[in-house]
Design an enzyme around this catalytic site. Sequence first.
Site, PDB file in Angstrom:
ATOM      1  CB  ALA A  66       0.864   6.773 -11.209  1.00 44.17           C
ATOM      2  N   GLY A 111       0.302   2.476 -14.387  1.00 39.95           N
ATOM      3  CA  GLY A 111       1.758   2.590 -14.454  1.00 39.95           C
ATOM      4  C   GLY A 111       2.480   1.283 -14.164  1.00 39.95           C
ATOM      5  CD  GLU A 114       1.511   3.617 -18.479  1.00 36.38           C
ATOM      6  OE1 GLU A 114       1.329   4.010 -17.310  1.00 36.38           O
ATOM      7  OE2 GLU A 114       1.418   4.379 -19.456  1.00 36.38           O
ATOM      8  CD  GLU A 134      -3.554   4.351 -16.862  1.00 35.62           C
ATOM      9  OE1 GLU A 134      -4.312   3.541 -17.440  1.00 35.62           O
ATOM     10  OE2 GLU A 134      -2.346   4.145 -16.675  1.00 35.62           O
TER      11      GLU A 134
HETATM   12  C1  HXC Z   1      -2.534   5.080  -4.367  1.00 42.91           C
HETATM   13  C2  HXC Z   1      -3.317   2.960  -3.943  1.00 42.91           C
HETATM   14  C3  HXC Z   1      -3.245   2.638  -5.329  1.00 42.91           C
HETATM   15  C4  HXC Z   1      -2.783   3.637  -6.226  1.00 42.91           C
HETATM   16  C5  HXC Z   1      -3.979   0.926  -4.257  1.00 42.91           C
HETATM   17  N1  HXC Z   1      -3.769   1.861  -3.335  1.00 42.91           N
HETATM   18  N2  HXC Z   1      -3.681   1.361  -5.471  1.00 42.91           N
HETATM   19  N3  HXC Z   1      -2.971   4.165  -3.473  1.00 42.91           N
HETATM   20  N4  HXC Z   1      -2.445   4.839  -5.705  1.00 42.91           N
HETATM   21  N5  HXC Z   1      -2.657   3.410  -7.541  1.00 42.91           N
HETATM   22  C6  HXC Z   1      -3.994   1.772  -1.889  1.00 42.91           C
HETATM   23  C7  HXC Z   1      -5.459   1.823  -1.527  1.00 42.91           C
HETATM   24  O1  HXC Z   1      -5.909   3.151  -1.492  1.00 42.91           O
HETATM   25  C8  HXC Z   1      -5.469   1.169  -0.176  1.00 42.91           C
HETATM   26  O2  HXC Z   1      -5.032   2.090   0.797  1.00 42.91           O
HETATM   27  C9  HXC Z   1      -4.372   0.103  -0.295  1.00 42.91           C
HETATM   28  O3  HXC Z   1      -3.568   0.506  -1.407  1.00 42.91           O
HETATM   29  C10 HXC Z   1      -4.944  -1.272  -0.591  1.00 42.91           C
HETATM   30  O4  HXC Z   1      -5.801  -1.176  -1.719  1.00 42.91           O
HETATM   31  P1  HXC Z   1      -7.336  -1.625  -1.726  1.00 42.91           P
HETATM   32  O5  HXC Z   1      -8.030  -0.840  -2.770  1.00 42.91           O
HETATM   33  O6  HXC Z   1      -7.916  -1.581  -0.356  1.00 42.91           O
HETATM   34  O7  HXC Z   1      -7.181  -3.165  -2.158  1.00 42.91           O
HETATM   35  P2  HXC Z   1      -8.206  -4.025  -3.004  1.00 42.91           P
HETATM   36  O8  HXC Z   1      -9.615  -3.771  -2.559  1.00 42.91           O
HETATM   37  O9  HXC Z   1      -7.692  -5.413  -2.967  1.00 42.91           O
HETATM   38  O10 HXC Z   1      -8.088  -3.473  -4.499  1.00 42.91           O
HETATM   39  C11 HXC Z   1      -6.846  -3.573  -5.186  1.00 42.91           C
HETATM   40  C12 HXC Z   1      -6.895  -2.696  -6.470  1.00 42.91           C
HETATM   41  C13 HXC Z   1      -7.318  -1.267  -6.095  1.00 42.91           C
HETATM   42  C14 HXC Z   1      -7.887  -3.306  -7.472  1.00 42.91           C
HETATM   43  C15 HXC Z   1      -5.502  -2.731  -7.081  1.00 42.91           C
HETATM   44  O11 HXC Z   1      -6.474  -0.814  -5.028  1.00 42.91           O
HETATM   45  C16 HXC Z   1      -7.225  -0.302  -7.222  1.00 42.91           C
HETATM   46  O12 HXC Z   1      -8.099  -0.257  -8.092  1.00 42.91           O
HETATM   47  N6  HXC Z   1      -6.191   0.538  -7.199  1.00 42.91           N
HETATM   48  C17 HXC Z   1      -6.021   1.607  -8.157  1.00 42.91           C
HETATM   49  C18 HXC Z   1      -5.560   1.051  -9.472  1.00 42.91           C
HETATM   50  C19 HXC Z   1      -5.438   2.127 -10.521  1.00 42.91           C
HETATM   51  O13 HXC Z   1      -6.403   2.825 -10.841  1.00 42.91           O
HETATM   52  N7  HXC Z   1      -4.223   2.293 -11.081  1.00 42.91           N
HETATM   53  C20 HXC Z   1      -3.936   3.287 -12.091  1.00 42.91           C
HETATM   54  C21 HXC Z   1      -3.507   4.566 -11.448  1.00 42.91           C
HETATM   55  S1  HXC Z   1      -3.276   5.839 -12.658  1.00 42.91           S
HETATM   56  P3  HXC Z   1      -5.739   2.198   2.244  1.00 42.91           P
HETATM   57  O14 HXC Z   1      -5.082   3.387   2.858  1.00 42.91           O
HETATM   58  O15 HXC Z   1      -7.210   2.343   2.003  1.00 42.91           O
HETATM   59  O16 HXC Z   1      -5.378   0.896   2.896  1.00 42.91           O
HETATM   60  C22 HXC Z   1      -1.797   5.492 -13.355  1.00 42.91           C
HETATM   61  C23 HXC Z   1      -1.305   6.503 -14.339  1.00 42.91           C
HETATM   62  C24 HXC Z   1       0.108   6.246 -14.800  1.00 42.91           C
HETATM   63  O17 HXC Z   1      -1.173   4.501 -13.101  1.00 42.91           O
HETATM   64  C25 HXC Z   1       0.675   7.450 -15.553  1.00 42.91           C
HETATM   65  C26 HXC Z   1       0.890   8.660 -14.716  1.00 42.91           C
HETATM   66  C27 HXC Z   1       1.597   9.770 -15.442  1.00 42.91           C
END
Ligand code: HXC
Length: 260
Positions: A66, A111, A114, A134
């Site tokens: 998400a 997500g 999921e 998460e």
């Molecule tokens: C918003 C995101 C994002 C996310 C990546 N980006 N994932 N933005 N939400 N979930 C953005 C980064 O901020 C970055 O923006 C760009 O995408 C590229 O990502 P990087 O981090 O620079 O790439 P990299 O170093 O290769 O790392 C990739 C990654 C990492 C490992 C996937 O981005 C990451 O850990 N993302 C978050 C993953 C996560 O925690 N997902 C779960 C979310 S909670 P900029 O502007 O800096 O270029 C969830 C809850 C679901 O899903 C239920 C809700 C009700």
Amino acid sequence: MNYQYLKVEDRNDGISVLTISAPKTLNALNSTILREIDDYVSNIDLSRVKSLVITGDGEKSFVAGADISEMVHLGEKEGFELSKLGAGAFRKLEQLPIPTVAAVNGFALGGGCELAMACDIRIASVNAKFGQPEVGLGIIPGFSGTYRLWKLVGQAYAKELIFTGKMIDAQEALRIGLVNAVCEPAELMNNVFAMVGKMLRNAPLAIAAAKRCINNGFDMTADEAIALENVEFGKLFATEDQKNGMSAFLEKRKVMFKGK
Ligand code: HXC
């Protein structure tokens, strides 16, 4: 509805390919994308679409979760609403009466994992990564991951994945039964289409009935699940496809199913 973040390709073999496209955030799911997915699955034209394949835009990510930038300032009520929105859309996806496949071409985190789990089948490229990170953000999976993950991989491994938030690679996902197959990135879509093609040669009403039995039977007692199968089995004898399929076998001819 015109979609801002979804690309839809309706192929002439009955397969619809839905690509989540938000490349700046690795296809993270914001609430507009969730509404678009809900709209797509709610209005899918089942007279044309015989199978749905979901993938992510680009070579790096399926869906990275998400959208964290959208969630950061939410309060309790909005958090609840977001969870309900995504879970509702994914439940509709899960209940579509056609085979659905996630073609996981990269990160499937939070997500994103999921979303893949709401599909019937997951095929991953070797560079795919799965995880439910998460708890590292102070939340839990909110699009039904606490429910679907343990159904697929068992409670112990689901708890390990969710409590540690660790990422696993495609081979590990294959080992634990989270994905059905792993292949080279360049072969991903062709492998998906080949598997779906095999399914589409079979009787669609039978596949839909089997899907209902498997999906709904899981949450029933053994007696209820077996009774459901008895009913679904019986109903198929009222279809043309059953008559045609069995006669074709006995007459040693090829069958073309009509979905009737
Ligand atoms: C918003 C995101 C994002 C996310 C990546 N980006 N994932 N933005 N939400 N979930 C953005 C980064 O901020 C970055 O923006 C760009 O995408 C590229 O990502 P990087 O981090 O620079 O790439 P990299 O170093 O290769 O790392 C990739 C990654 C990492 C490992 C996937 O981005 C990451 O850990 N993302 C978050 C993953 C996560 O925690 N997902 C779960 C979310 S909670 P900029 O502007 O800096 O270029 C969830 C809850 C679901 O899903 C239920 C809700 C009700």
